[in-house]
Design a protein around this motif. Structure first.
Motif, PDB file in Angstrom:
ATOM      1  N   ILE A  82       0.882  -1.172   0.000  1.00 17.77           N
ATOM      2  CA  ILE A  82       0.000   0.000   0.000  1.00 17.77           C
ATOM      3  C   ILE A  82       0.920   1.223   0.000  1.00 17.77           C
ATOM      4  CG2 ILE A  82      -0.279   0.210   2.533  1.00 17.77           C
ATOM      5  CD1 ILE A  82      -3.274   0.683   1.995  1.00 17.77           C
ATOM      6  N   ASN A  83       0.656   2.113  -0.931  1.00 19.38           N
ATOM      7  CA  ASN A  83       1.462   3.335  -1.043  1.00 19.38           C
ATOM      8  C   ASN A  83       0.551   4.507  -0.675  1.00 19.38           C
ATOM      9  OD1 ASN A  83       2.608   5.295  -3.897  1.00 19.38           O
ATOM     10  ND2 ASN A  83       3.346   5.369  -1.794  1.00 19.38           N
ATOM     11  N   TYR A  84       1.001   5.302   0.293  1.00 17.70           N
ATOM     12  CA  TYR A  84       0.151   6.421   0.720  1.00 17.70           C
ATOM     13  C   TYR A  84       0.996   7.654   0.996  1.00 17.70           C
ATOM     14  CZ  TYR A  84       1.837   5.335   5.431  1.00 17.70           C
ATOM     15  OH  TYR A  84       2.662   5.124   6.522  1.00 17.70           O
ATOM     16  N   TYR A  85       0.340   8.789   0.933  1.00 21.73           N
ATOM     17  CA  TYR A  85       0.992  10.038   1.318  1.00 21.73           C
ATOM     18  C   TYR A  85       0.496  10.426   2.704  1.00 21.73           C
ATOM     19  CZ  TYR A  85       1.865  10.624  -3.721  1.00 21.73           C
ATOM     20  OH  TYR A  85       2.252  10.447  -5.010  1.00 21.73           O
ATOM     21  N   GLU A  86       1.395  10.881   3.499  1.00 26.07           N
ATOM     22  CA  GLU A  86       0.997  11.402   4.812  1.00 26.07           C
ATOM     23  C   GLU A  86       1.330  12.879   4.806  1.00 26.07           C
ATOM     24  OE1 GLU A  86       3.171   9.771   8.116  1.00 26.07           O
ATOM     25  OE2 GLU A  86       2.212  11.187   9.479  1.00 26.07           O
ATOM     26  N   ILE A  87       0.285  13.709   4.771  1.00 23.43           N
ATOM     27  CA  ILE A  87       0.500  15.153   4.669  1.00 23.43           C
ATOM     28  C   ILE A  87      -0.105  15.799   5.905  1.00 23.43           C
ATOM     29  CG2 ILE A  87       0.216  17.178   3.183  1.00 23.43           C
ATOM     30  CD1 ILE A  87      -0.460  15.116   0.911  1.00 23.43           C
ATOM     31  N   TYR A  88       0.761  16.134   6.864  1.00 26.78           N
ATOM     32  CA  TYR A  88       0.321  16.658   8.154  1.00 26.78           C
ATOM     33  C   TYR A  88      -0.733  15.749   8.770  1.00 26.78           C
ATOM     34  CZ  TYR A  88       3.075  20.386   6.277  1.00 26.78           C
ATOM     35  OH  TYR A  88       4.097  21.067   5.716  1.00 26.78           O
ATOM     36  N   ASP A  89      -2.003  16.232   8.862  1.00 31.24           N
ATOM     37  CA  ASP A  89      -3.004  15.402   9.527  1.00 31.24           C
ATOM     38  C   ASP A  89      -3.919  14.682   8.528  1.00 31.24           C
ATOM     39  OD1 ASP A  89      -4.290  17.606   8.638  1.00 31.24           O
ATOM     40  OD2 ASP A  89      -5.302  18.076  10.520  1.00 31.24           O
ATOM     41  N   ARG A  90      -3.459  14.562   7.271  1.00 37.71           N
ATOM     42  CA  ARG A  90      -4.268  13.839   6.285  1.00 37.71           C
ATOM     43  C   ARG A  90      -3.448  12.730   5.639  1.00 37.71           C
ATOM     44  NH1 ARG A  90      -5.336  16.324   1.931  1.00 37.71           N
ATOM     45  NH2 ARG A  90      -3.849  18.012   2.217  1.00 37.71           N
ATOM     46  N   MET A  91      -4.177  11.758   5.085  1.00 37.95           N
ATOM     47  CA  MET A  91      -3.504  10.683   4.359  1.00 37.95           C
ATOM     48  C   MET A  91      -4.217  10.462   3.048  1.00 37.95           C
ATOM     49  SD  MET A  91      -2.934   7.571   6.888  1.00 37.95           S
ATOM     50  CE  MET A  91      -1.393   7.122   7.524  1.00 37.95           C
ATOM     51  N   GLU A  92      -3.449  10.076   2.030  1.00 34.55           N
ATOM     52  CA  GLU A  92      -4.063   9.743   0.754  1.00 34.55           C
ATOM     53  C   GLU A  92      -3.510   8.398   0.313  1.00 34.55           C
ATOM     54  OE1 GLU A  92      -3.676  12.868  -2.111  1.00 34.55           O
ATOM     55  OE2 GLU A  92      -4.093  11.474  -3.761  1.00 34.55           O
ATOM     56  N   ILE A  93      -4.411   7.458   0.037  1.00 35.14           N
ATOM     57  CA  ILE A  93      -3.944   6.164  -0.465  1.00 35.14           C
ATOM     58  C   ILE A  93      -3.744   6.320  -1.970  1.00 35.14           C
ATOM     59  CG2 ILE A  93      -4.508   3.732  -0.792  1.00 35.14           C
ATOM     60  CD1 ILE A  93      -6.153   3.878   1.788  1.00 35.14           C
ATOM     61  N   VAL A  94      -2.520   6.098  -2.436  1.00 40.28           N
ATOM     62  CA  VAL A  94      -2.198   6.344  -3.837  1.00 40.28           C
ATOM     63  C   VAL A  94      -2.314   5.056  -4.628  1.00 40.28           C
ATOM     64  CG1 VAL A  94      -0.467   7.346  -5.380  1.00 40.28           C
ATOM     65  CG2 VAL A  94      -0.525   8.014  -2.981  1.00 40.28           C
ATOM     66  N   ASN A  95      -1.854   3.979  -4.065  1.00 42.64           N
ATOM     67  CA  ASN A  95      -1.841   2.700  -4.736  1.00 42.64           C
ATOM     68  C   ASN A  95      -1.946   1.590  -3.719  1.00 42.64           C
ATOM     69  OD1 ASN A  95      -1.633   1.793  -7.406  1.00 42.64           O
ATOM     70  ND2 ASN A  95       0.056   3.272  -7.668  1.00 42.64           N
ATOM     71  N   PHE A  96      -2.656   0.540  -4.112  1.00 40.64           N
ATOM     72  CA  PHE A  96      -2.909  -0.517  -3.142  1.00 40.64           C
ATOM     73  C   PHE A  96      -3.141  -1.783  -3.955  1.00 40.64           C
ATOM     74  CE2 PHE A  96      -6.604  -2.056  -0.264  1.00 40.64           C
ATOM     75  CZ  PHE A  96      -5.762  -2.918   0.404  1.00 40.64           C
ATOM     76  N   ASN A  97      -2.281  -2.779  -3.781  1.00 39.86           N
ATOM     77  CA  ASN A  97      -2.357  -3.934  -4.668  1.00 39.86           C
ATOM     78  C   ASN A  97      -1.854  -5.199  -3.991  1.00 39.86           C
ATOM     79  OD1 ASN A  97      -2.781  -5.158  -7.158  1.00 39.86           O
ATOM     80  ND2 ASN A  97      -1.957  -3.352  -8.236  1.00 39.86           N
ATOM     81  N   VAL A  98      -2.460  -6.336  -4.349  1.00 39.59           N
ATOM     82  CA  VAL A  98      -2.017  -7.639  -3.828  1.00 39.59           C
ATOM     83  C   VAL A  98      -1.875  -8.561  -5.034  1.00 39.59           C
ATOM     84  CG1 VAL A  98      -2.641  -9.607  -2.369  1.00 39.59           C
ATOM     85  CG2 VAL A  98      -3.220  -7.294  -1.628  1.00 39.59           C
ATOM     86  N   LEU A  99      -0.815  -9.373  -5.077  1.00 32.50           N
ATOM     87  CA  LEU A  99      -0.609 -10.290  -6.207  1.00 32.50           C
ATOM     88  C   LEU A  99      -1.837 -11.192  -6.366  1.00 32.50           C
ATOM     89  CD1 LEU A  99       3.068 -11.578  -5.749  1.00 32.50           C
ATOM     90  CD2 LEU A  99       2.229  -9.881  -7.385  1.00 32.50           C
ATOM     91  N   ASP A 100      -2.214 -11.499  -7.631  1.00 29.54           N
ATOM     92  CA  ASP A 100      -3.412 -12.308  -7.903  1.00 29.54           C
ATOM     93  C   ASP A 100      -3.439 -13.591  -7.089  1.00 29.54           C
ATOM     94  OD1 ASP A 100      -4.457 -10.530  -9.561  1.00 29.54           O
ATOM     95  OD2 ASP A 100      -3.755 -11.473 -11.433  1.00 29.54           O
ATOM     96  N   TYR A 101      -2.300 -14.246  -7.061  1.00 27.51           N
ATOM     97  CA  TYR A 101      -2.207 -15.545  -6.407  1.00 27.51           C
ATOM     98  C   TYR A 101      -2.558 -15.458  -4.912  1.00 27.51           C
ATOM     99  CZ  TYR A 101      -0.235 -20.007  -4.941  1.00 27.51           C
ATOM    100  OH  TYR A 101      -0.065 -21.248  -4.397  1.00 27.51           O
ATOM    101  N   PHE A 102      -2.340 -14.286  -4.341  1.00 23.92           N
ATOM    102  CA  PHE A 102      -2.564 -14.128  -2.892  1.00 23.92           C
ATOM    103  C   PHE A 102      -3.867 -13.396  -2.569  1.00 23.92           C
ATOM    104  CE2 PHE A 102       1.923 -14.999  -3.131  1.00 23.92           C
ATOM    105  CZ  PHE A 102       2.117 -15.871  -2.070  1.00 23.92           C
ATOM    106  N   GLN A 103      -4.723 -13.202  -3.587  1.00 25.40           N
ATOM    107  CA  GLN A 103      -6.021 -12.585  -3.311  1.00 25.40           C
ATOM    108  C   GLN A 103      -6.788 -13.534  -2.388  1.00 25.40           C
ATOM    109  OE1 GLN A 103      -7.239  -9.652  -4.657  1.00 25.40           O
ATOM    110  NE2 GLN A 103      -5.545  -9.186  -6.034  1.00 25.40           N
ATOM    111  N   ASN A 104      -7.766 -13.052  -1.685  1.00 28.62           N
ATOM    112  CA  ASN A 104      -8.573 -13.869  -0.755  1.00 28.62           C
ATOM    113  C   ASN A 104      -7.773 -14.418   0.424  1.00 28.62           C
ATOM    114  OD1 ASN A 104     -10.698 -13.474  -2.528  1.00 28.62           O
ATOM    115  ND2 ASN A 104     -10.133 -15.306  -3.690  1.00 28.62           N
ATOM    116  N   HIS A 105      -6.622 -13.835   0.705  1.00 37.41           N
ATOM    117  CA  HIS A 105      -5.879 -14.235   1.916  1.00 37.41           C
ATOM    118  C   HIS A 105      -5.957 -13.145   2.991  1.00 37.41           C
ATOM    119  CE1 HIS A 105      -4.238 -17.282  -0.700  1.00 37.41           C
ATOM    120  NE2 HIS A 105      -3.543 -17.815   0.294  1.00 37.41           N
TER     121      HIS A 105
END
Ligand code: KG4
Ligand code: ZN
Length: 477
Positions: free
Chosen positions: A54-77
């Motif tokens: 999970i890639n996110y920005y932390e800007i003072y008191d806010r956060m933004e999730i930029v990218n979030f990914n799990v390999l196909d093989y490990f989905q549902n885990h």
């Protein structure tokens, strides 16, 4: 396992770029770290390999999730869930107000997932993803409500009330000491102590509330020392706490006196775990290992007298006023170690024994008197204190090493001792150990430490009720 990616972890960065090549360009992460001070990555690692991030920005008191990914093989885990929970946990502990993200409008599965976690659709971004619209979603973090704890301490000869916010911030404390009353008897007289508590308790409570400019209605919890201590003294505090709890509908939190002494350090600096605490007071000498808040493992303790008790008895023998501890501390700083005294219970255990040392001092004084020699009080105090410091530091440093612990705290009335503090300070610095000592005003008995401890007892669901009874002796669990 979830780890936070550091810019110098080149191999992990390459693996991440390769496995998620549809998301990252070559050197994309390196450049991101270089150009964007707000960027962060959490990686999910299985068998030393990245399977999600999970890639996110932390800007003072806010956060933004930029990218979030799990390999196909490990989905549902549940890997995505765990990454998100890690992020929310961080946000909660770091006062983040809201978290935002953008998602493709046709990715219903992701939208459901985010909604399940409390994200709400805020607005539509036309053609955000080439020809597909994006949805901006936002999760407002619940601000943790401030919790004000009223602490009550009456286990021995101090009547004390305190108000502490969120376990760390002391708002007001009043300590009414009975030392002057007991001094003429050479020690605490239990019956006199409980009578004095009854006489004082409402005034001390009132003063504490006035100092904080608060009323009992502003309080969220009532924490009270239920033991160990003098039963008549404890009873006064416990009955007072039960009355407040009943009349004002406030949860009642029973607090063990020793946990209070430990949490006196939490008012100086938030405790860091794992830690070892050396508890040295009038009634206790114990080495305690804590892995986290409210987890206490006793490594060893005194087999007979407590250190403070020994100080006070030695004080009586050399003719200083009660309590002898602080006076001996002062005398010791003026004297030299000229008297030979045995190192007590100098074995490999984490137990202590001080009655032999006390007897050795008594015998030494009698022998010298019989020979017509005058005792040099400063030198005897210095010699006695040196032996105490040697045995306390020897066993504590051994425990820190054996359990590989890097955090140390001192607790209890005797932790006010300058000689003990200074030797531990030197040793901890030498061995790279973080150390905290309670502030001098909260080293001896007080209610601020009880309130602080009560907050963490509450978080640990240790809530009492009106059947609470004081206990003169009880183990810390
Ligand atoms: O923690 P505390 O206030 O009460 C108990 O829970 O027992 O500790 C009181 C003890 C007394 O024995 C007192 O003599 C000792 O702490 N003490 C000291 C010093 N200040 C207080 N002992 C040695 N050096 C001191 N500076
Ligand atoms: Zn105490």
């Amino acid at each position: 396992m979830i780890i936070k990616l550091l810019p110098n972890q080149k191999e992990l960065i390459e693996e991440l770029e390769e496995k998620f090549s549809d998301v990252f360009s070559i050197h994309g992460i390196e450049n991101d770290f270089k150009n964007n001070p707000y960027t962060n990555y959490y990686l999910y690692i299985i068998d030393n390999h990245v399977v999600g991030f999970i890639n996110y920005y932390e800007i003072y008191d806010r956060m933004e999730i930029v990218n979030f990914n799990v390999l196909d093989y490990f989905q549902n885990h549940h890997i995505g869930t765990k990454l998100l929970e890690k992020l929310f946990n961080f946000a909660e502990n770091n006062n983040i107000q809201n978290i935002t993200l953008e998602v493709r409008i046709d990715n219903q599965k992701a939208i459901y997932l985010y909604e399940k976690y409390g994200f709400k659709k805020v607005s539509i971004r036309k053609n955000y993803y080439s020809f597909v619209d994006g949805i901006l979603m936002e999760k407002e973090m619940k601000k943790m409500k401030d919790i004000y704890i009223l602490g009550i301490e009456s286990s021995c000869d101090e009547t004390s009330f305190s108000i502490v916010k969120n376990g760390t911030e002391e708002i007001s404390t009043v300590i009414s000491s009975q030392i002057d009353i007991h001094r003429k008897y050479g020690g605490v007289v239990p019956e006199i102590a409980s009578r004095a508590h009854i006489k004082n308790i409402t005034f001390v409570l009132e003063e504490c509330l006035n100092k904080a400019k608060m009323t009992i209605n502003d309080i969220d919890l009532v924490a009270v020392t239920y033991g160990p201590g003098l039963i008549g003294s404890l009873l006064v505090g416990v009955e007072c706490a039960k009355t407040i709890s009943f009349l004002y509908h406030k949860p009642l939190i029973p607090v063990h006196h020793i946990s209070g002494h430990i949490y006196a350090n939490n008012l100086v600096k938030r405790l860091e775990f794992p830690l070892i605490a050396l508890v040295i007071s009038g009634g206790h000498t114990e080495l305690i290992l804590m892995e986290k808040d409210y987890s206490f493992k006793k490594l060893g303790g005194t087999l007979d007298d407590a250190v403070g008790e020994c100080y006070d008895k030695v004080g009586r023998v050399i003719g200083v006023e009660y309590p002898g501890g602080p006076v001996i501390d002062k005398l010791a700083s003026l004297g030299k170690c000229t008297y030979q005294l045995p190192l007590p219970l100098n074995d490999d255990s984490y137990n202590f024994s001080f009655s032999g040392l006390k007897s050795a001092v008594i015998n030494l004084v009698h022998n010298e008197e019989q020979r017509g020699n005058k005792i040099n009080k400063e030198n005897l105090a210095a010699s006695f204190q040196e032996v105490v410091i040697n045995i306390l530091t020897k066993k504590t440093m051994k425990a820190l090493e054996e359990y590989n612990i890097k955090n140390f705290i001192l607790a209890g009335g005797v932790s006010a001792n300058k000689g003990i503090r200074s030797r531990f300070e030197t040793l901890c610095k030498e061995h790279g150990i973080n150390y905290t000592f309670p502030s001098l005003e909260y080293a001896t008995d007080n209610a601020a430490m009880i309130a602080s401890s009560g907050y963490y007892a509450y978080l640990d669901n240790r809530i009492g009720d009106l059947s609470l009874n004081p206990k003169s002796s009880t183990e810390l669990k």
